[in-house]
Write a protein that holds these residues in place. Structure first.
Motif, PDB file in Angstrom:
ATOM      1  N   PHE A 201      -0.243  -5.996  -6.679  1.00 45.07           N
ATOM      2  CA  PHE A 201      -0.583  -4.939  -7.633  1.00 45.07           C
ATOM      3  C   PHE A 201      -0.507  -3.573  -6.956  1.00 45.07           C
ATOM      4  CE2 PHE A 201      -3.601  -1.831  -9.112  1.00 45.07           C
ATOM      5  CZ  PHE A 201      -3.223  -1.676 -10.435  1.00 45.07           C
ATOM      6  N   GLU A 202      -1.088  -3.457  -5.771  1.00 37.73           N
ATOM      7  CA  GLU A 202      -1.089  -2.175  -5.057  1.00 37.73           C
ATOM      8  C   GLU A 202       0.329  -1.699  -4.772  1.00 37.73           C
ATOM      9  OE1 GLU A 202      -5.380  -2.416  -2.762  1.00 37.73           O
ATOM     10  OE2 GLU A 202      -3.674  -3.460  -1.887  1.00 37.73           O
ATOM     11  N   CYS A 203       1.203  -2.614  -4.391  1.00 35.96           N
ATOM     12  CA  CYS A 203       2.613  -2.249  -4.158  1.00 35.96           C
ATOM     13  C   CYS A 203       3.253  -1.733  -5.442  1.00 35.96           C
ATOM     14  CB  CYS A 203       3.405  -3.448  -3.633  1.00 35.96           C
ATOM     15  SG  CYS A 203       3.009  -3.928  -1.956  1.00 35.96           S
ATOM     16  N   GLY A 204       3.037  -2.437  -6.539  1.00 32.73           N
ATOM     17  CA  GLY A 204       3.609  -2.019  -7.816  1.00 32.73           C
ATOM     18  C   GLY A 204       3.059  -0.685  -8.277  1.00 32.73           C
ATOM     19  N   TYR A 205       1.765  -0.489  -8.120  1.00 31.62           N
ATOM     20  CA  TYR A 205       1.145   0.777  -8.501  1.00 31.62           C
ATOM     21  C   TYR A 205       1.721   1.921  -7.667  1.00 31.62           C
ATOM     22  CZ  TYR A 205      -2.377   4.316  -9.444  1.00 31.62           C
ATOM     23  OH  TYR A 205      -3.009   5.487  -9.805  1.00 31.62           O
ATOM     24  N   ALA A 206       1.826   1.701  -6.371  1.00 30.02           N
ATOM     25  CA  ALA A 206       2.379   2.729  -5.483  1.00 30.02           C
ATOM     26  C   ALA A 206       3.837   3.025  -5.825  1.00 30.02           C
ATOM     27  CB  ALA A 206       2.245   2.286  -4.026  1.00 30.02           C
ATOM     28  N   TYR A 207       4.599   1.995  -6.114  1.00 25.43           N
ATOM     29  CA  TYR A 207       5.998   2.190  -6.516  1.00 25.43           C
ATOM     30  C   TYR A 207       6.061   3.032  -7.788  1.00 25.43           C
ATOM     31  CZ  TYR A 207      10.773   1.239  -7.991  1.00 25.43           C
ATOM     32  OH  TYR A 207      12.077   1.382  -8.402  1.00 25.43           O
ATOM     33  N   GLY A 208       5.177   2.754  -8.731  1.00 22.69           N
ATOM     34  CA  GLY A 208       5.122   3.520  -9.969  1.00 22.69           C
ATOM     35  C   GLY A 208       4.788   4.989  -9.736  1.00 22.69           C
ATOM     36  N   LEU A 209       4.057   5.255  -8.662  1.00 23.01           N
ATOM     37  CA  LEU A 209       3.731   6.636  -8.285  1.00 23.01           C
ATOM     38  C   LEU A 209       4.833   7.262  -7.425  1.00 23.01           C
ATOM     39  CD1 LEU A 209      -0.060   6.280  -7.351  1.00 23.01           C
ATOM     40  CD2 LEU A 209       0.910   7.256  -9.447  1.00 23.01           C
TER      41      LEU A 209
ATOM     42  N   ALA B 126      10.985  -7.452  -3.974  1.00 20.54           N
ATOM     43  CA  ALA B 126      12.123  -7.175  -3.094  1.00 20.54           C
ATOM     44  C   ALA B 126      12.901  -5.939  -3.509  1.00 20.54           C
ATOM     45  CB  ALA B 126      13.049  -8.393  -3.045  1.00 20.54           C
ATOM     46  N   CYS B 127      12.936  -5.638  -4.790  1.00 27.33           N
ATOM     47  CA  CYS B 127      13.685  -4.467  -5.266  1.00 27.33           C
ATOM     48  C   CYS B 127      12.845  -3.191  -5.259  1.00 27.33           C
ATOM     49  CB  CYS B 127      14.231  -4.724  -6.667  1.00 27.33           C
ATOM     50  SG  CYS B 127      15.539  -5.973  -6.694  1.00 27.33           S
ATOM     51  N   SER B 128      11.541  -3.306  -5.088  1.00 26.78           N
ATOM     52  CA  SER B 128      10.673  -2.127  -5.103  1.00 26.78           C
ATOM     53  C   SER B 128      10.053  -1.819  -3.749  1.00 26.78           C
ATOM     54  CB  SER B 128       9.545  -2.328  -6.121  1.00 26.78           C
ATOM     55  OG  SER B 128       8.728  -3.424  -5.749  1.00 26.78           O
ATOM     56  N   THR B 129      10.185  -2.746  -2.827  1.00 31.14           N
ATOM     57  CA  THR B 129       9.512  -2.651  -1.542  1.00 31.14           C
ATOM     58  C   THR B 129      10.519  -2.945  -0.432  1.00 31.14           C
ATOM     59  OG1 THR B 129       7.494  -3.503  -2.566  1.00 31.14           O
ATOM     60  CG2 THR B 129       7.600  -3.625  -0.179  1.00 31.14           C
ATOM     61  N   LYS B 130      10.533  -2.111   0.585  1.00 30.14           N
ATOM     62  CA  LYS B 130      11.371  -2.400   1.750  1.00 30.14           C
ATOM     63  C   LYS B 130      10.633  -3.477   2.544  1.00 30.14           C
ATOM     64  CE  LYS B 130      14.367  -1.879   5.121  1.00 30.14           C
ATOM     65  NZ  LYS B 130      15.566  -2.642   5.113  1.00 30.14           N
ATOM     66  N   ILE B 131      11.189  -4.685   2.570  1.00 25.50           N
ATOM     67  CA  ILE B 131      10.540  -5.812   3.241  1.00 25.50           C
ATOM     68  C   ILE B 131      11.134  -5.968   4.633  1.00 25.50           C
ATOM     69  CG2 ILE B 131      10.088  -8.295   3.166  1.00 25.50           C
ATOM     70  CD1 ILE B 131      10.259  -8.052   0.091  1.00 25.50           C
ATOM     71  N   ILE B 132      10.243  -6.003   5.607  1.00 26.69           N
ATOM     72  CA  ILE B 132      10.640  -6.049   7.019  1.00 26.69           C
ATOM     73  C   ILE B 132      10.030  -7.289   7.656  1.00 26.69           C
ATOM     74  CG2 ILE B 132      10.391  -4.870   9.241  1.00 26.69           C
ATOM     75  CD1 ILE B 132      10.410  -2.231   7.613  1.00 26.69           C
ATOM     76  N   GLU B 133      10.865  -8.018   8.385  1.00 22.65           N
ATOM     77  CA  GLU B 133      10.357  -9.182   9.124  1.00 22.65           C
ATOM     78  C   GLU B 133       9.634  -8.678  10.366  1.00 22.65           C
ATOM     79  OE1 GLU B 133      12.224 -13.396   9.746  1.00 22.65           O
ATOM     80  OE2 GLU B 133      13.073 -12.035  11.229  1.00 22.65           O
ATOM     81  N   GLY B 134       8.406  -9.111  10.518  1.00 25.75           N
ATOM     82  CA  GLY B 134       7.615  -8.691  11.672  1.00 25.75           C
ATOM     83  C   GLY B 134       6.173  -8.488  11.276  1.00 25.75           C
ATOM     84  N   ASN B 135       5.570  -7.450  11.851  1.00 26.72           N
ATOM     85  CA  ASN B 135       4.159  -7.185  11.585  1.00 26.72           C
ATOM     86  C   ASN B 135       3.961  -5.706  11.254  1.00 26.72           C
ATOM     87  OD1 ASN B 135       4.224  -5.792  14.065  1.00 26.72           O
ATOM     88  ND2 ASN B 135       3.528  -7.583  15.200  1.00 26.72           N
ATOM     89  N   PHE B 136       2.740  -5.295  11.156  1.00 28.25           N
ATOM     90  CA  PHE B 136       2.414  -3.919  10.785  1.00 28.25           C
ATOM     91  C   PHE B 136       3.094  -2.922  11.727  1.00 28.25           C
ATOM     92  CE2 PHE B 136      -0.328  -0.160  10.597  1.00 28.25           C
ATOM     93  CZ  PHE B 136      -0.460   0.016   9.232  1.00 28.25           C
TER      94      PHE B 136
END
Length: 165
Positions: free
Chosen positions: A87-95, A145-155
């Motif tokens: 939800f937080e990712c989607g909300y941030a993407y919307g902003l 996957a289409c709204s968030t840059k997904i990176i393999e690894g950690n923070f």
């Protein structure tokens, strides 16, 4: 200084405060201000629903103040990421915020199913409940996957990526 909202189910870990301190320290090391949800002050003497609403409102405000969101999208209580984090990712993407997620293994989502967890049917793969398994060569559902840059690894891998941009 840009602000990073730190999203993820880490807030449910026994050592969640320590995790938050580590992640905000990493933000500082890379020149960012880390915003960790447990830094919010909430009155826990209220009803459970009022506490929940206060947590929700405080996290929404943090996301609004952030420039970037970094989310732990590893599986949580099952095969999928934590629903609150999604939800937080989607909300941030919307902003129109920059949204990044990290996962331990960025294999194709369909490959994350063990052989005994999927079967072929009419040219598609299905899970044990005969539901289609999404196959778009992404590690997570297409909406993430289409709204968030997904990176393999950690923070820290994401922070390194940001510094290299």
């Amino acid at each position: 200084m840009q602000k990073i909202y730190i999203a993820g189910p880490d807030v449910f870990e026994v050592n969640s405060i320590e995790i938050g301190e580590k992640l905000t320290a990493l933000c500082k090391k890379y020149g960012y201000e880390g915003l960790y949800p447990l830094d919010n002050v909430v009155d826990f003497s209220q009803s459970k629903q009022k506490i929940a609403r206060d947590i929700f409102d405080a996290n929404i405000l943090m996301i609004q103040k952030a420039d970037i969101i970094i989310a732990n999208l590893n599986s949580f209580r099952g095969k999928e990421p934590d629903s609150g984090t999604v939800f937080e990712c989607g909300y941030a993407y919307g902003l129109q915020k920059e949204v990044y997620g990290y996962i331990d293994n960025a294999c194709n989502y369909i490959d994350s199913f063990a052989e005994n967890e999927k079967f072929a049917k009419n040219g598609y793969f299905c899970d044990k409940n005969e539901r289609l398994i999404e196959d778009f060569d992404y590690p997570l559902n297409l909406m993430l996957a289409c709204s968030t840059k997904i990176i393999e690894g950690n923070f820290e891998t994401v922070l390194e990526f940001l510094k290299g941009k």
